[in-house]
Design a protein around this motif. Structure first.
Motif, PDB file in Angstrom:
ATOM      1  N   ALA A 209      -9.215   6.390 -64.977  1.00  0.00           N
ATOM      2  CA  ALA A 209     -10.067   7.272 -65.572  1.00  0.00           C
ATOM      3  C   ALA A 209     -11.012   7.555 -64.526  1.00  0.00           C
ATOM      4  CB  ALA A 209     -11.275   6.277 -66.405  1.00  0.00           C
ATOM      5  N   ASN A 210     -10.869   9.069 -64.298  1.00  0.00           N
ATOM      6  CA  ASN A 210     -11.787   9.615 -63.061  1.00  0.00           C
ATOM      7  C   ASN A 210     -11.933  11.066 -63.416  1.00  0.00           C
ATOM      8  OD1 ASN A 210     -12.899  10.242 -60.608  1.00  0.00           O
ATOM      9  ND2 ASN A 210     -11.207   9.432 -59.524  1.00  0.00           N
ATOM     10  N   GLY A 211     -13.126  11.564 -63.608  1.00  0.00           N
ATOM     11  CA  GLY A 211     -13.754  12.931 -63.858  1.00  0.00           C
ATOM     12  C   GLY A 211     -13.175  13.278 -65.465  1.00  0.00           C
ATOM     13  N   PRO A 212     -12.660  14.454 -65.799  1.00  0.00           N
ATOM     14  CA  PRO A 212     -12.108  14.771 -66.918  1.00  0.00           C
ATOM     15  C   PRO A 212     -11.006  13.688 -67.755  1.00  0.00           C
ATOM     16  CG  PRO A 212     -11.305  16.371 -65.557  1.00  0.00           C
ATOM     17  CD  PRO A 212     -12.098  15.674 -64.750  1.00  0.00           C
ATOM     18  N   LEU A 213     -10.005  13.162 -66.698  1.00  0.00           N
ATOM     19  CA  LEU A 213      -8.948  12.719 -67.149  1.00  0.00           C
ATOM     20  C   LEU A 213      -8.930  11.084 -67.421  1.00  0.00           C
ATOM     21  CD1 LEU A 213      -5.970  12.937 -67.696  1.00  0.00           C
ATOM     22  CD2 LEU A 213      -5.530  12.073 -65.147  1.00  0.00           C
ATOM     23  N   THR A 214      -8.330  10.707 -68.574  1.00  0.00           N
ATOM     24  CA  THR A 214      -8.281   9.222 -68.827  1.00  0.00           C
ATOM     25  C   THR A 214      -6.859   9.084 -69.413  1.00  0.00           C
ATOM     26  OG1 THR A 214     -10.658   9.054 -69.640  1.00  0.00           O
ATOM     27  CG2 THR A 214      -9.132   7.387 -70.022  1.00  0.00           C
ATOM     28  N   ALA A 215      -6.246   8.128 -68.700  1.00  0.00           N
ATOM     29  CA  ALA A 215      -4.846   7.603 -69.233  1.00  0.00           C
ATOM     30  C   ALA A 215      -4.568   5.896 -69.307  1.00  0.00           C
ATOM     31  CB  ALA A 215      -3.949   8.195 -68.230  1.00  0.00           C
ATOM     32  N   ALA A 216      -3.877   5.637 -70.071  1.00  0.00           N
ATOM     33  CA  ALA A 216      -3.697   4.076 -70.068  1.00  0.00           C
ATOM     34  C   ALA A 216      -2.086   3.737 -70.926  1.00  0.00           C
ATOM     35  CB  ALA A 216      -4.791   3.747 -71.032  1.00  0.00           C
ATOM     36  N   LEU A 217      -1.785   2.625 -70.481  1.00  0.00           N
ATOM     37  CA  LEU A 217      -0.531   2.167 -71.192  1.00  0.00           C
ATOM     38  C   LEU A 217      -0.780   0.429 -71.257  1.00  0.00           C
ATOM     39  CD1 LEU A 217       2.193   2.180 -68.878  1.00  0.00           C
ATOM     40  CD2 LEU A 217       0.344   2.455 -67.960  1.00  0.00           C
ATOM     41  N   ALA A 218      -0.122   0.043 -72.272  1.00  0.00           N
ATOM     42  CA  ALA A 218      -0.292  -1.533 -72.543  1.00  0.00           C
ATOM     43  C   ALA A 218       0.926  -1.896 -73.329  1.00  0.00           C
ATOM     44  CB  ALA A 218      -1.499  -1.836 -73.014  1.00  0.00           C
ATOM     45  N   TYR A 219       1.304  -3.251 -72.979  1.00  0.00           N
ATOM     46  CA  TYR A 219       2.282  -3.874 -74.025  1.00  0.00           C
ATOM     47  C   TYR A 219       1.601  -5.383 -74.269  1.00  0.00           C
ATOM     48  CZ  TYR A 219       6.452  -6.687 -74.882  1.00  0.00           C
ATOM     49  OH  TYR A 219       7.452  -7.466 -75.627  1.00  0.00           O
ATOM     50  N   MET A 220       2.133  -5.956 -75.611  1.00  0.00           N
ATOM     51  CA  MET A 220       1.701  -7.042 -76.068  1.00  0.00           C
ATOM     52  C   MET A 220       2.885  -7.722 -76.898  1.00  0.00           C
ATOM     53  SD  MET A 220      -1.582  -8.259 -78.496  1.00  0.00           S
ATOM     54  CE  MET A 220      -1.848  -9.899 -78.614  1.00  0.00           C
ATOM     55  N   HIS A 221       3.115  -8.950 -76.507  1.00  0.00           N
ATOM     56  CA  HIS A 221       3.928  -9.752 -77.416  1.00  0.00           C
ATOM     57  C   HIS A 221       3.242 -10.984 -78.061  1.00  0.00           C
ATOM     58  CE1 HIS A 221       7.725 -11.730 -78.492  1.00  0.00           C
ATOM     59  NE2 HIS A 221       7.462 -12.747 -78.104  1.00  0.00           N
ATOM     60  N   LEU A 222       3.636 -11.130 -79.349  1.00  0.00           N
ATOM     61  CA  LEU A 222       3.075 -12.374 -80.126  1.00  0.00           C
ATOM     62  C   LEU A 222       4.348 -13.221 -80.575  1.00  0.00           C
ATOM     63  CD1 LEU A 222       0.526 -10.489 -82.336  1.00  0.00           C
ATOM     64  CD2 LEU A 222       0.149 -11.534 -80.308  1.00  0.00           C
ATOM     65  N   SER A 223       4.180 -14.304 -80.462  1.00  0.00           N
ATOM     66  CA  SER A 223       5.319 -15.290 -80.812  1.00  0.00           C
ATOM     67  C   SER A 223       4.855 -16.229 -82.116  1.00  0.00           C
ATOM     68  CB  SER A 223       5.863 -16.241 -79.936  1.00  0.00           C
ATOM     69  OG  SER A 223       6.992 -17.136 -80.238  1.00  0.00           O
ATOM     70  N   SER A 224       5.445 -16.024 -83.404  1.00  0.00           N
ATOM     71  CA  SER A 224       5.101 -16.957 -84.601  1.00  0.00           C
ATOM     72  C   SER A 224       3.469 -16.800 -84.734  1.00  0.00           C
ATOM     73  CB  SER A 224       5.640 -18.297 -84.483  1.00  0.00           C
ATOM     74  OG  SER A 224       6.752 -18.512 -84.299  1.00  0.00           O
ATOM     75  N   PRO A 225       2.919 -15.619 -84.866  1.00  0.00           N
ATOM     76  CA  PRO A 225       1.473 -15.431 -85.093  1.00  0.00           C
ATOM     77  C   PRO A 225       0.955 -16.071 -86.360  1.00  0.00           C
ATOM     78  CG  PRO A 225       2.429 -13.350 -85.141  1.00  0.00           C
ATOM     79  CD  PRO A 225       3.583 -14.324 -84.838  1.00  0.00           C
ATOM     80  N   GLY A 226       0.092 -16.977 -86.392  1.00  0.00           N
ATOM     81  CA  GLY A 226      -0.518 -17.219 -87.736  1.00  0.00           C
ATOM     82  C   GLY A 226       0.238 -18.085 -88.615  1.00  0.00           C
ATOM     83  N   THR A 227       1.239 -18.485 -88.130  1.00  0.00           N
ATOM     84  CA  THR A 227       2.188 -19.268 -89.225  1.00  0.00           C
ATOM     85  C   THR A 227       1.769 -20.754 -89.150  1.00  0.00           C
ATOM     86  OG1 THR A 227       4.085 -19.189 -87.394  1.00  0.00           O
ATOM     87  CG2 THR A 227       3.720 -17.530 -88.995  1.00  0.00           C
ATOM     88  N   THR A 228       2.689 -21.543 -88.660  1.00  0.00           N
ATOM     89  CA  THR A 228       2.723 -23.101 -88.808  1.00  0.00           C
ATOM     90  C   THR A 228       1.847 -23.502 -87.950  1.00  0.00           C
ATOM     91  OG1 THR A 228       4.604 -23.135 -87.083  1.00  0.00           O
ATOM     92  CG2 THR A 228       5.185 -23.077 -89.423  1.00  0.00           C
ATOM     93  N   ASN A 229       1.484 -22.886 -86.942  1.00  0.00           N
ATOM     94  CA  ASN A 229       0.566 -23.444 -85.875  1.00  0.00           C
ATOM     95  C   ASN A 229      -0.815 -22.793 -86.040  1.00  0.00           C
ATOM     96  OD1 ASN A 229      -0.721 -24.613 -83.667  1.00  0.00           O
ATOM     97  ND2 ASN A 229       0.385 -23.778 -82.038  1.00  0.00           N
ATOM     98  N   ALA A 230      -1.693 -23.441 -86.735  1.00  0.00           N
ATOM     99  CA  ALA A 230      -2.944 -22.763 -87.087  1.00  0.00           C
ATOM    100  C   ALA A 230      -4.009 -22.811 -85.936  1.00  0.00           C
ATOM    101  CB  ALA A 230      -3.610 -23.310 -88.116  1.00  0.00           C
TER     102      ALA A 230
END
Length: 393
Positions: A209-230
């Protein structure tokens, strides 16, 4: 945003136990957002197979999530600071706590911050997709939660947080920053648990983010979310009545997102792309590619207007678990967000927004996020209108 600062002198409390320590002070800030409105939504139902109806309702936190929080810093010397944030989410209409009734469900963490090296923190925190790409979406700028992508399957509206997480956020290097997060399952590899990766998570992202330009990228990984392991990284608040893709147990969930925006005087144009894939434990899966083109124009210092077009292209495999969402392998959704914001002051503003969503292709249900429930099977379109007021302190 006006904030009230309290200075807590730690020297007195440490004088007896640790007389060799120098005096220090902790600066604590109380802050918050209070947001409420009145909304009209058509085709609202309590479940995917129920018949929908028109609904006029008082709503809380649709423009921006209601919260109050405490954040603080302590100068440790040599450019190092201790930092913390405790942030509560609440429903203004009935006074209850959100994020599955957590006291500090929005954020809760403590860490160390260096002006040169960045910040390391541990607790319940936002992931890199939320930190870097989410601010470029129309929903996070002016379009309200109703303007989030279908089912918020890409978490760009921050439907869930990551508990048990350790996070690194870099300093700002001439506009460039980066970060990473890891959320522990808190489960051993032996005994009754299925191991270290049962409900863990990780993410990584970068932005400029600098002046008029903003750029971004991201990655996320979830393994067995919200299931057997509360007690894992993502639990309890992972699914809700409007997150239509989480009605079956999830094995893996991957998200990749990127965005760019450019300001030209009073106008700003942005583009966001996200890829989300959900693999279910019954071997079915869905992939959704979402494209958003958004723009906003600051007509006066007080008046802003925005318009966005969102297209989500899905691909289903083994559709047994998705029969209420898609009648085939190619569900698609088209959405238009439009809205205005008028600022009475730096802290108080009002907004008027409208969202139209259409299920096309093999998609059998339209489901604008957080309107009170997904539409019934066969209702392939939905409209949501909201007028609200927001105060920040």
């Amino acid at each position: 945003m006006k904030r009230f600062q309290l200075t807590v002198l730690a020297a007195a409390s440490f004088a007896v136990a640790t007389p060799a320590m120098a005096q220090s002070s902790t600066n604590v800030t109380l802050y918050g957002v209070i947001d409420a409105g009145v909304a009209y939504v058509n085709n609202v139902a309590t479940g995917l197979n129920a018949k929908g109806a028109h609904n006029f309702q008082a709503v809380s936190g649709i423009g921006q999530g209601n919260r109050w929080g405490l954040k603080g810093t302590e100068d440790l010397g040599a450019g190092l600071k201790a930092v913390f944030v405790l942030e509560n989410g609440f429903n203004l209409m009935n006074g209850t706590m959100l994020q599955n009734s957590r006291m500090f469900g929005r954020q809760a963490y403590v860490g160390l911050q260096s002006a040169q090296a960045g910040t390391v923190s541990i607790g319940r925190q936002y992931d890199s997709v939320v930190d870097f790409v989410s601010p470029i979406t129309s929903a996070k700028q002016w379009a309200t939660q109703y303007g989030a992508h279908i089912g918020d399957i890409d978490n760009l509206y921050n439907s869930f947080r990551v508990s048990n997480s350790i996070k690194y956020t870099s300093a700002n290097y001439s506009g460039f920053s980066f970060g990473a997060l890891y959320g522990f399952s808190n489960q051993p590899n032996t005994g009754g648990g299925t191991g270290f990766s049962n409900n863990n998570a990780f993410s990584i992202g970068a932005g400029y983010a600098n002046g008029p330009l903003t750029a971004a990228l991201a990655y996320m990984h979830l393994s067995s979310p919200g299931t057997t392991n509360a007690n894992g990284a993502v639990s309890n608040d992972y699914s809700s009545a409007t997150d239509i893709f989480y009605t079956s147990a999830v094995d893996k969930h991957d998200i990749a997102a990127a965005g760019v925006s450019y300001a030209i005087q009073a106008a700003t144009v942005g583009f966001v792309y996200s890829y989300a894939k959900v693999n279910y434990v019954n071997q079915s899966s869905i992939r959704v590619n979402t494209f958003e083109l958004n723009g906003k124009y600051q007509f006066t210092p007080r008046l802003l207007a925005g318009l966005a077009f969102v297209y989500s292209d899905g691909s289903v495999s083994g559709a047994t678990a998705l029969s209420g969402i898609s009648k085939g392998t190619k569900p698609r959704w088209f959405q238009v967000n439009a809205g205005t914001t008028y600022s009475f002051s730096k802290r108080t503003e009002t907004y008027l927004n409208g969202v139209y969503q259409r299920a096309t292709g093999d998609a059998v249900v339209a489901a604008i996020d957080n309107v009170g429930g997904p539409t019934g099977t066969g209702a392939q379109s939905q409209i949501a209108l909201i007028a609200g007021v927001r105060h920040k302190f």
